[in-house]
Design an enzyme around this catalytic site. Structure first.
Site, PDB file in Angstrom:
ATOM      1  N   HIS A 176      35.769  41.526  27.949  1.00 26.03           N
ATOM      2  CA  HIS A 176      34.774  42.112  28.862  1.00 26.03           C
ATOM      3  C   HIS A 176      35.152  43.557  29.173  1.00 26.03           C
ATOM      4  O   HIS A 176      36.300  43.837  29.491  1.00 26.03           O
ATOM      5  CB  HIS A 176      34.720  41.323  30.176  1.00 26.03           C
ATOM      6  CG  HIS A 176      34.076  39.981  30.034  1.00 26.03           C
ATOM      7  ND1 HIS A 176      33.599  39.276  31.114  1.00 26.03           N
ATOM      8  CD2 HIS A 176      33.813  39.214  28.955  1.00 26.03           C
ATOM      9  CE1 HIS A 176      33.075  38.130  30.698  1.00 26.03           C
ATOM     10  NE2 HIS A 176      33.208  38.065  29.389  1.00 26.03           N
ATOM     11  N   TYR A 225      30.578  39.299  40.832  1.00 25.78           N
ATOM     12  CA  TYR A 225      31.172  39.052  42.152  1.00 25.78           C
ATOM     13  C   TYR A 225      30.109  39.411  43.178  1.00 25.78           C
ATOM     14  O   TYR A 225      29.729  40.571  43.290  1.00 25.78           O
ATOM     15  CB  TYR A 225      32.391  39.947  42.366  1.00 25.78           C
ATOM     16  CG  TYR A 225      33.612  39.582  41.535  1.00 25.78           C
ATOM     17  CD1 TYR A 225      33.732  39.992  40.211  1.00 25.78           C
ATOM     18  CD2 TYR A 225      34.660  38.859  42.095  1.00 25.78           C
ATOM     19  CE1 TYR A 225      34.856  39.685  39.453  1.00 25.78           C
ATOM     20  CE2 TYR A 225      35.791  38.545  41.347  1.00 25.78           C
ATOM     21  CZ  TYR A 225      35.893  38.953  40.043  1.00 25.78           C
ATOM     22  OH  TYR A 225      37.011  38.646  39.307  1.00 25.78           O
ATOM     23  N   PRO A 265      42.389  34.140  44.615  1.00 29.27           N
ATOM     24  CA  PRO A 265      41.900  34.306  43.234  1.00 29.27           C
ATOM     25  C   PRO A 265      40.902  35.454  43.036  1.00 29.27           C
ATOM     26  O   PRO A 265      40.583  35.794  41.897  1.00 29.27           O
ATOM     27  CB  PRO A 265      41.232  32.963  42.927  1.00 29.27           C
ATOM     28  CG  PRO A 265      40.895  32.388  44.263  1.00 29.27           C
ATOM     29  CD  PRO A 265      41.920  32.876  45.214  1.00 29.27           C
ATOM     30  N   LYS A 274      44.628  37.823  39.717  1.00 30.32           N
ATOM     31  CA  LYS A 274      45.953  38.392  39.410  1.00 30.32           C
ATOM     32  C   LYS A 274      47.054  37.353  39.183  1.00 30.32           C
ATOM     33  O   LYS A 274      48.140  37.714  38.716  1.00 30.32           O
ATOM     34  CB  LYS A 274      46.401  39.318  40.557  1.00 30.32           C
ATOM     35  CG  LYS A 274      45.551  40.556  40.712  1.00 30.32           C
ATOM     36  CD  LYS A 274      45.937  41.594  39.675  1.00 30.32           C
ATOM     37  CE  LYS A 274      44.930  42.694  39.512  1.00 30.32           C
ATOM     38  NZ  LYS A 274      44.327  42.777  38.195  1.00 30.32           N
ATOM     39  N   TYR A 308      41.956  46.296  38.714  1.00 25.74           N
ATOM     40  CA  TYR A 308      41.434  45.051  38.136  1.00 25.74           C
ATOM     41  C   TYR A 308      41.937  44.865  36.703  1.00 25.74           C
ATOM     42  O   TYR A 308      42.353  43.770  36.313  1.00 25.74           O
ATOM     43  CB  TYR A 308      39.897  45.077  38.175  1.00 25.74           C
ATOM     44  CG  TYR A 308      39.273  43.727  37.887  1.00 25.74           C
ATOM     45  CD1 TYR A 308      39.050  42.811  38.908  1.00 25.74           C
ATOM     46  CD2 TYR A 308      38.913  43.369  36.588  1.00 25.74           C
ATOM     47  CE1 TYR A 308      38.484  41.571  38.650  1.00 25.74           C
ATOM     48  CE2 TYR A 308      38.344  42.127  36.321  1.00 25.74           C
ATOM     49  CZ  TYR A 308      38.132  41.236  37.355  1.00 25.74           C
ATOM     50  OH  TYR A 308      37.579  39.998  37.089  1.00 25.74           O
TER      51      TYR A 308
HETATM   52  C1  PHB Z   1      37.744  32.229  36.572  1.00 23.77           C
HETATM   53  O1  PHB Z   1      37.036  32.377  35.562  1.00 23.77           O
HETATM   54  O2  PHB Z   1      38.259  31.139  36.825  1.00 23.77           O
HETATM   55  C2  PHB Z   1      37.966  33.359  37.498  1.00 23.77           C
HETATM   56  C3  PHB Z   1      37.464  34.610  37.180  1.00 23.77           C
HETATM   57  C4  PHB Z   1      37.670  35.667  38.051  1.00 23.77           C
HETATM   58  C5  PHB Z   1      38.352  35.470  39.229  1.00 23.77           C
HETATM   59  C6  PHB Z   1      38.869  34.225  39.547  1.00 23.77           C
HETATM   60  C7  PHB Z   1      38.675  33.158  38.683  1.00 23.77           C
HETATM   61  O3  PHB Z   1      38.533  36.511  40.085  1.00 23.77           O
END
Ligand code: PHB
Ligand code: APR
Length: 400
Positions: free
Chosen positions: A72, A201, A293, A297, A385
């Site tokens: 990505h 997000y 999460p 990280k 990120y």
């Molecule tokens: C996930 O795909 O499990 C995932 C992706 C991004 C995050 C946390 C978990 O910030």
């Protein structure tokens, strides 16, 4: 039994440490209390920083990730029902992230270690650590009904948040710093097509939501829920209704739904243990720190810890000096705190804190408006990120 480095835990930290040491000709034994099937089947997060991708490739365990993972170049931030694409690739001079689940990384590392003849003891029990402040620390454990003792030069405690290693650092020198958040994540795996080419997000009045992916057929999504909530309260219909309310946009974007094949609720915390060393015991990964999460990280920090630790151990075997090892904690913690700062910022900026005043809510939305309209702020978000450099690659301060 005897080895150079005794490693407790076959998670990303323990397996990668063993792999890195092997590439330097240093021997290790891994003790894991779950079965191979269990560690290879546990669903966890799935975002790899550029540095983690580079590490897996450089050490010969990235082939399947490059084939099956999803590269990505950015993420999307959503608030007030409008999407904003963050072009991280452009903002970080061509870097990207890889969506490749943690248990797939585990499978690749276990296969590589076993193929190289490594000793991994699965399904051990009663692991205890002894003489960690001497030159000959020991690990005792039970395996196949027998009691074993492993003598080593060093012990790496890679046994996650609940493992026994961290507690071996005496209370008098161990400081545990933590923050508990007033929300949890309800995560689902669902049989639906990929919803969006990149992760979304979303900050919404009803609470945070995240759209992620696993395979072209299976998707991973999350919604913020109350920490006291119970998964039994969440029918599939209710989950889809809530997810859609939080991620669908004013311009008509729709979230595809389908059968939910797994759902659970996880609490969120930030946690750091300082120091990460006591005598010849070194703790790494979730044994030493937990991040919420939101910044993705956890696995990446485990990978950077063990690179620092491997350097210290390698220096010891090459020169006899423990100087680098004695700096392990200090060096690793600098990167850990930066990742903590970022994870905490992502978490507080994206979630709804229902005890906040309308003033605080407006400040939060204004923060998102600022971030998505300032190239400086977007660059800062992106470099964090995508993953900050390892400490020895990083300038100490630009303000000299
Ligand atoms: C996930 O795909 O499990 C995932 C992706 C991004 C995050 C946390 C978990 O910030
Ligand atoms: N004896 C032996 N093994 C143990 C013990 C014990 N007493 N206690 C725990 N373990 C094992 C666990 O079963 C697990 O397989 O240690 C391993 C620790 O692995 P992780 O919890 O995955 O931690 P780590 O390797 O530090 O990786 C961090 O994992 O939890 C995620 O989100 C987190 O992505 C992050 C990553």
């Amino acid at each position: 039994m005897k080895t150079q480095v005794g490693i407790i835990g076959a998670g990303p930290a323990g397996l990668m440490l063993s792999h890195l040491l092997h590439l330097e000709g240093i021997e290790s034994v891994i003790l894991e209390n779950r079965s191979r099937e269990e560690i290879e089947g546990t669903i966890r997060a799935g975002v790899l920083e550029q540095g983690t991708v580079d590490l897996l490739n450089a050490t010969g365990v990235g082939e399947r990730m490059m084939r099956e993972g999803h590269l990505h170049h950015g993420i999307e931030l959503q608030y007030n029902g409008i999407r904003h694409r963050v072009n991280m690739h452009e903002l970080t001079d061509g870097k990207s992230i890889m969506v490749y689940p943690q248990h797939e990384v585990i499978k690749d590392l276990v296969a590589a270690r076993l193929e190289a003849g490594a000793e991994i003891y699965f399904s051990v029990s009663d692991v205890t650590l002894h003489d960690v402040d001497s030159d000959s620390p020991k690990i005792r454990f039970k395996h196949d009904g027998g009691e074993e003792e492993l003598s080593c030069d060093f012990i790496a405690g890679c046994d996650g948040f609940h493992g026994p290693s961290r507690k071996m650092i005496p209370d008098a020198i161990r400081e545990e710093k933590q923050q508990i958040y007033p929300f949890s994540w309800l995560g689902i795996l669902a049989e639906t097509p990929i919803a969006n080419p990149e992760l979304i997000y979303s900050n919404h009045d009803r609470g945070f939501a995240l759209i992620s992916t696993r395979t072209p057929e299976i998707q991973r999504h999350y919604i913020q829920v109350d920490p006291s909530d119970d998964i039994a309260n969440w029918s599939d219909d209710r989950i889809w209704t809530e997810l859609k309310a939080r991620v669908e946009t004013k311009d008509g974007w729709k979230l595809p739904d389908g059968p939910i094949i797994q759902k659970n609720i996880v609490s969120m915390r930030s946690f750091v243990c300082e120091p990460m060393q006591y005598g010849r015991l070194f703790i790494a990964g979730d044994a030493a720190h937990i991040v919420p999460p939101t910044g993705a990280k956890g696995l990446n920090l485990a990978m950077s810890d063990v690179q620092v630790l491997k350097r210290g151990i390698e220096t010891f075997y090459q020169t006899g000096s423990t100087d680098m090892l004695n700096r392990y904690s200090e060096i690793a913690l600098r990167r850990i705190w930066k990742a903590q700062r970022f994870s905490s910022w992502m978490t507080t900026t994206l979630h709804r804190n229902f005890s906040h005043s309308s003033f605080e809510r407006s400040i939060q939305l204004s923060e998102l408006e600022y971030v998505t309209s300032s190239r400086a702020a977007l660059t800062s978000l992106s470099e964090n990120y995508i993953g900050l450099p390892l400490e020895w690659e990083s300038p100490k301060s630009l303000l000299v």
